[in-house]
Design a protein around this motif. Structure first.
Motif, PDB file in Angstrom:
ATOM      1  N   PRO A   1       0.814  -1.226   0.000  1.00 53.17           N
ATOM      2  CA  PRO A   1       0.000   0.000   0.000  1.00 53.17           C
ATOM      3  C   PRO A   1       0.847   1.275   0.000  1.00 53.17           C
ATOM      4  N   VAL A   2       0.486   2.198  -0.909  1.00 50.36           N
ATOM      5  CA  VAL A   2       1.163   3.492  -0.978  1.00 50.36           C
ATOM      6  C   VAL A   2       0.545   4.435   0.061  1.00 50.36           C
ATOM      7  N   PHE A   3      -0.808   4.357   0.186  1.00 49.66           N
ATOM      8  CA  PHE A   3      -1.514   5.249   1.123  1.00 49.66           C
ATOM      9  C   PHE A   3      -1.737   4.542   2.449  1.00 49.66           C
ATOM     10  N   ASP A   4      -1.520   5.262   3.548  1.00 46.50           N
ATOM     11  CA  ASP A   4      -1.786   4.690   4.874  1.00 46.50           C
ATOM     12  C   ASP A   4      -3.221   4.950   5.292  1.00 46.50           C
ATOM     13  N   THR A   5      -3.732   6.122   4.895  1.00 48.42           N
ATOM     14  CA  THR A   5      -5.042   6.546   5.376  1.00 48.42           C
ATOM     15  C   THR A   5      -5.822   7.214   4.259  1.00 48.42           C
ATOM     16  N   LEU A   6      -7.142   6.983   4.278  1.00 44.49           N
ATOM     17  CA  LEU A   6      -8.051   7.728   3.407  1.00 44.49           C
ATOM     18  C   LEU A   6      -8.956   8.547   4.316  1.00 44.49           C
ATOM     19  N   LEU A   7      -9.024   9.856   4.063  1.00 49.62           N
ATOM     20  CA  LEU A   7      -9.950  10.704   4.817  1.00 49.62           C
ATOM     21  C   LEU A   7     -11.012  11.204   3.847  1.00 49.62           C
ATOM     22  N   LEU A   8     -12.270  10.799   4.095  1.00 49.49           N
ATOM     23  CA  LEU A   8     -13.389  11.237   3.255  1.00 49.49           C
ATOM     24  C   LEU A   8     -14.095  12.387   3.963  1.00 49.49           C
ATOM     25  N   LEU A   9     -14.200  13.529   3.274  1.00 44.88           N
ATOM     26  CA  LEU A   9     -14.836  14.703   3.901  1.00 44.88           C
ATOM     27  C   LEU A   9     -15.972  15.226   3.032  1.00 44.88           C
ATOM     28  N   ASP A  10     -17.139  15.389   3.634  1.00 50.46           N
ATOM     29  CA  ASP A  10     -18.247  16.022   2.925  1.00 50.46           C
ATOM     30  C   ASP A  10     -17.997  17.515   2.834  1.00 50.46           C
ATOM     31  N   ARG A  11     -18.355  18.090   1.686  1.00 45.48           N
ATOM     32  CA  ARG A  11     -18.246  19.546   1.572  1.00 45.48           C
ATOM     33  C   ARG A  11     -19.151  20.245   2.587  1.00 45.48           C
ATOM     34  N   ASN A  12     -20.285  19.653   2.906  1.00 49.84           N
ATOM     35  CA  ASN A  12     -21.193  20.384   3.801  1.00 49.84           C
ATOM     36  C   ASN A  12     -20.766  20.331   5.271  1.00 49.84           C
ATOM     37  N   VAL A  13     -19.674  19.590   5.560  1.00 50.63           N
ATOM     38  CA  VAL A  13     -19.105  19.643   6.917  1.00 50.63           C
ATOM     39  C   VAL A  13     -18.442  21.009   7.105  1.00 50.63           C
ATOM     40  N   ASP A  14     -17.944  21.559   5.994  1.00 48.61           N
ATOM     41  CA  ASP A  14     -17.298  22.875   6.028  1.00 48.61           C
ATOM     42  C   ASP A  14     -17.821  23.710   4.856  1.00 48.61           C
ATOM     43  N   LEU A  15     -18.944  24.373   5.083  1.00 49.33           N
ATOM     44  CA  LEU A  15     -19.536  25.211   4.036  1.00 49.33           C
ATOM     45  C   LEU A  15     -18.864  26.585   3.994  1.00 49.33           C
ATOM     46  N   LEU A  16     -18.149  26.896   5.055  1.00 44.61           N
ATOM     47  CA  LEU A  16     -17.583  28.235   5.197  1.00 44.61           C
ATOM     48  C   LEU A  16     -16.426  28.495   4.224  1.00 44.61           C
ATOM     49  N   THR A  17     -15.492  27.556   4.164  1.00 39.69           N
ATOM     50  CA  THR A  17     -14.250  27.791   3.427  1.00 39.69           C
ATOM     51  C   THR A  17     -14.429  28.254   1.972  1.00 39.69           C
ATOM     52  N   PRO A  18     -15.256  27.570   1.151  1.00 42.87           N
ATOM     53  CA  PRO A  18     -15.347  28.017  -0.249  1.00 42.87           C
ATOM     54  C   PRO A  18     -15.989  29.400  -0.408  1.00 42.87           C
ATOM     55  N   LEU A  19     -16.743  29.847   0.603  1.00 40.92           N
ATOM     56  CA  LEU A  19     -17.421  31.143   0.475  1.00 40.92           C
ATOM     57  C   LEU A  19     -16.453  32.310   0.654  1.00 40.92           C
ATOM     58  N   ALA A  20     -15.382  32.077   1.405  1.00 33.41           N
ATOM     59  CA  ALA A  20     -14.415  33.150   1.673  1.00 33.41           C
ATOM     60  C   ALA A  20     -13.520  33.348   0.450  1.00 33.41           C
ATOM     61  N   THR A  21     -12.992  34.570   0.289  1.00 35.06           N
ATOM     62  CA  THR A  21     -12.099  34.859  -0.836  1.00 35.06           C
ATOM     63  C   THR A  21     -10.726  34.245  -0.568  1.00 35.06           C
ATOM     64  N   GLN A  22     -10.266  33.402  -1.493  1.00 33.54           N
ATOM     65  CA  GLN A  22      -8.952  32.762  -1.327  1.00 33.54           C
ATOM     66  C   GLN A  22      -7.858  33.812  -1.503  1.00 33.54           C
ATOM     67  N   LEU A  23      -6.811  33.720  -0.690  1.00 32.75           N
ATOM     68  CA  LEU A  23      -5.763  34.745  -0.769  1.00 32.75           C
ATOM     69  C   LEU A  23      -4.389  34.190  -1.151  1.00 32.75           C
ATOM     70  N   THR A  24      -4.368  32.951  -1.657  1.00 31.33           N
ATOM     71  CA  THR A  24      -3.103  32.441  -2.207  1.00 31.33           C
ATOM     72  C   THR A  24      -3.024  32.901  -3.669  1.00 31.33           C
ATOM     73  N   TYR A  25      -1.821  32.814  -4.244  1.00 30.98           N
ATOM     74  CA  TYR A  25      -1.638  33.239  -5.643  1.00 30.98           C
ATOM     75  C   TYR A  25      -2.561  32.441  -6.570  1.00 30.98           C
ATOM     76  N   GLU A  26      -2.509  31.099  -6.471  1.00 34.33           N
ATOM     77  CA  GLU A  26      -3.339  30.271  -7.347  1.00 34.33           C
ATOM     78  C   GLU A  26      -4.827  30.488  -7.047  1.00 34.33           C
ATOM     79  N   GLY A  27      -5.160  30.627  -5.761  1.00 33.77           N
ATOM     80  CA  GLY A  27      -6.554  30.849  -5.367  1.00 33.77           C
ATOM     81  C   GLY A  27      -7.101  32.128  -5.957  1.00 33.77           C
ATOM     82  N   LEU A  28      -6.299  33.195  -5.949  1.00 33.91           N
ATOM     83  CA  LEU A  28      -6.754  34.474  -6.507  1.00 33.91           C
ATOM     84  C   LEU A  28      -6.885  34.418  -8.033  1.00 33.91           C
ATOM     85  N   ILE A  29      -5.959  33.705  -8.685  1.00 40.02           N
ATOM     86  CA  ILE A  29      -6.092  33.561 -10.148  1.00 40.02           C
ATOM     87  C   ILE A  29      -7.437  32.893 -10.442  1.00 40.02           C
ATOM     88  N   ASP A  30      -7.768  31.875  -9.628  1.00 34.50           N
ATOM     89  CA  ASP A  30      -9.023  31.157  -9.848  1.00 34.50           C
ATOM     90  C   ASP A  30     -10.233  32.031  -9.513  1.00 34.50           C
TER      91      ASP A  30
END
Length: 601
Positions: free
Chosen positions: A223-252
């Protein structure tokens, strides 16, 4: 396209190779010259698997976009439709086939390749239209997880979030589970699965069932991966709503990145010639590919935008010093060495010019008053200030008729940071929005409410402050230049999703049981048995590898935060990221808006 290796031991080339092999096998079944008719939304994802040269090797001579009417002229033996299984596309294909000139000789053969699954419904539809018999090969191409970069996979399933949370349609979850099974076939069984959320639970259950139903899928790969973490987007609805401030995030955020490509306004990229007063400015947008194959981009993409300028000016000095070297080259050997380095230096110089132009374009926006005001309100909400009353800035923006998506992002952000809005506040916002932007948006507001983004506060209790404090989601003293915490990607806010991944690695989720209960959906842990002899003995100092799968979309800022954790000296965990779709707040809200048909008269 070079195969990208990530910094660690995970090499996603095998996945891309498997995709190419499947494509070759299908093309070889259709003997003779070929034209491909593309469902337009598939061209970007396919471009990441196979270049045009691979198609040419297998006698693909022409490519067209799927549209109603007669197919364009092409002197080929085979016509192959590459399409998603959607009924409206079957109508267009029917039209294409029925308009085919039956009198022509030799007759052309039709084939259809469904991506990522064959659909009985679509085939039944083609049968009812009387064209199913025209297709010699009807097959599927399981394009589940597409490698975007050395540590990034996406299903590019545009509507996965909407399907799961509004339509209770689990098709994309089934594809996620299938994609994970493919991944395990190539990279070994993942011994530990953790998850949070209803969708995560479904995907884990489907994987376990698939494993039971195909006992032959027990592979003897280490096995290459030790762990799989499955996360629902609705567990964290906040993050995508905020304006991203990284270089790639701002380009997007500003220009939108599609399948690693971005289109930029051309005027910043025009070569400046002396004495010519900007005569021939290019009118076509400048199209650039953005991935880690480009050294400079790999270095700056995950930095906070405020830290990018100094890197670019340092690079400029290094490059001009390197070009100066040519004056000191005296001997033939020295000149030869300089010449051999020239292509690399020229590539570095053109890359620097591009990123300096992009940074200037972004800076024009980030230094504007409007951007600053918007960000100030976002950060007040995220740090818990005035989340429970009508916000003046939002009211002003509605009065000035700012873009609706901007308003919706802010109102949803306020709602999430307050565990819902008081009925009075919510009604006020809704009324203002409908009166200003039109009553047809009542459906969109409905969707946002159903998805949990914009909702009335039911229990009268706001859990967000507890969640914020326990998970340290807001950091006052953030270092944007040399960060020591993931909160740098939003200049103060640490993405909740990534904090969950970080705490899972250590000290483990037991330490945050109470907060996990406040977030939607169950949390769970599953173990998958490994065949004897494949259990890992970890070498001293060897990192664990965790695959984090975001069901419902992930932002570039979250990816940057996970890469930051991978690079931490004492982190001990390396992350690979998978998702149903790369999103930002705008594309995400757009996917939840009701598309309104124009009136028929």
């Amino acid at each position: 396209m070079a195969a990208h290796l990530s910094s660690g031991r995970v090499n996603l080339t095998a996945l891309r190779e498997a995709g190419r092999r499947e494509l070759r096998e299908f093309l070889d079944k259709c003997a003779g010259s070929k034209a491909i008719v593309w469902d337009e939304s598939l061209t970007g994802p396919f471009g990441l698997i196979a270049q045009y040269s691979l198609l040419k090797e297998h006698e693909v001579e022409k490519m067209f976009t799927l549209k109603p009417g007669r197919l364009p002229q092409a002197d080929v033996k085979n016509i192959i439709f590459f399409v998603r299984p959607k009924l409206e596309l079957m109508d267009i294909i029917t039209d294409n086939v029925l308009r085919e000139d039956r009198g022509r000789s030799p007759q052309r053969d039709f084939h259809i390749l469904f991506v990522p699954r064959r659909s009985l419904l679509c085939e039944q539809w083609l049968k009812e239209q009387g064209v199913l018999g025209s297709f010699i090969h009807r097959e599927q191409y399981s394009l589940d997880l597409i490698p975007f970069d050395g540590d990034l996979l996406s299903m590019e399933s545009e509507s996965a979030f909407k399907e799961c949370y509004l339509e209770s349609d689990q098709t994309s979850l089934y594809h996620a589970a299938k994609g994970l099974m493919t991944l395990q076939a190539l990279y070994g069984t993942i011994p530990q699965i953790f998850g949070k959320g209803e969708c995560a639970r479904h995907v884990a259950n489907m994987m376990i069932r698939m494993k039971r139903e195909f006992p032959g899928s027990q592979n003897s790969i280490f096995p290459v991966f030790d762990t799989l973490l499955l996360l629902d987007r609705n567990v964290d609805l906040l993050t995508p709503l905020a304006t991203q401030l990284t270089y790639e995030g701002l380009i997007d955020e500003i220009y939108g990145i599609q399948n690693t490509y971005v289109k930029l306004p051309p005027e910043k990229f025009a070569p400046k010639k002396q004495g010519e007063g900007g005569k021939d400015l290019p009118t076509e947008p400048k199209k650039l590919q953005l991935n880690s194959a480009e050294e400079l981009y790999a270095e700056i993409r995950d930095k906070n935008f405020n830290a990018v300028g100094s890197v670019l000016s340092k690079k400029a000095k290094i490059i001009s010093a390197a070009f100066e070297e040519r004056h000191h080259a005296k001997t033939v050997g020295e000149i030869k060495q300089f010449v051999s380095q020239l292509p690399h230096m020229q590539a570095a110089r053109s890359s620097l010019a591009n990123h300096t132009s992009i940074a200037e374009l972004i800076k024009d926006i980030t230094t504007s008053e409007d951007f600053f005001d918007n960000l100030t309100v976002e950060q007040e909400f995220m740090s818990g200030i005035d989340t429970d009353k009508v916000n003046n800035y939002i009211e002003d923006c509605i009065a000035q008729k700012h873009p609706l998506i901007k308003i919706l992002r802010l109102v949803c952000l306020q709602s999430v940071c307050n565990s819902g809005l008081k009925q009075k506040v919510l009604d006020h916002y809704k009324r203002e929005i409908l009166q200003t932007y039109g009553y047809e948006h009542v459906l969109t507001l409905n969707n946002l409410e159903k998805a949990g983004l914009l909702k009335p506060q039911t229990s009268g209790r706001n859990n967000y402050p507890t969640i914020r404090k326990t998970l340290r989601l807001w950091m006052d003293d953030v270092n944007e230049q040399n960060p020591n915490d993931i909160s740098y990607v939003y200049s103060g806010y640490a993405p909740l999703s990534v904090r969950l991944a970080q705490l899972l690695a250590r000290p483990g989720w037991r330490s945050i049981e109470e907060v996990l209960k406040m977030l939607p959906g169950p949390h769970f842990e599953e173990r998958q048995q490994l065949p004897t002899g494949l259990q890992k003995k970890r070498q001293h100092g060897e990192n664990r590898v965790t695959l984090v799968f975001f069901l419902g979309g992930v932002t570039y800022a979250e990816i940057a935060a996970l890469r930051f954790l991978s690079q931490m000296e004492d982190g001990g965990t390396e992350y690979v990221i998978a998702t149903t779709k790369l999103i930002n707040g705008t594309s995400w809200i757009k996917s939840l808006m009701e598309k309104l048909e124009p009136a028929p008269f």
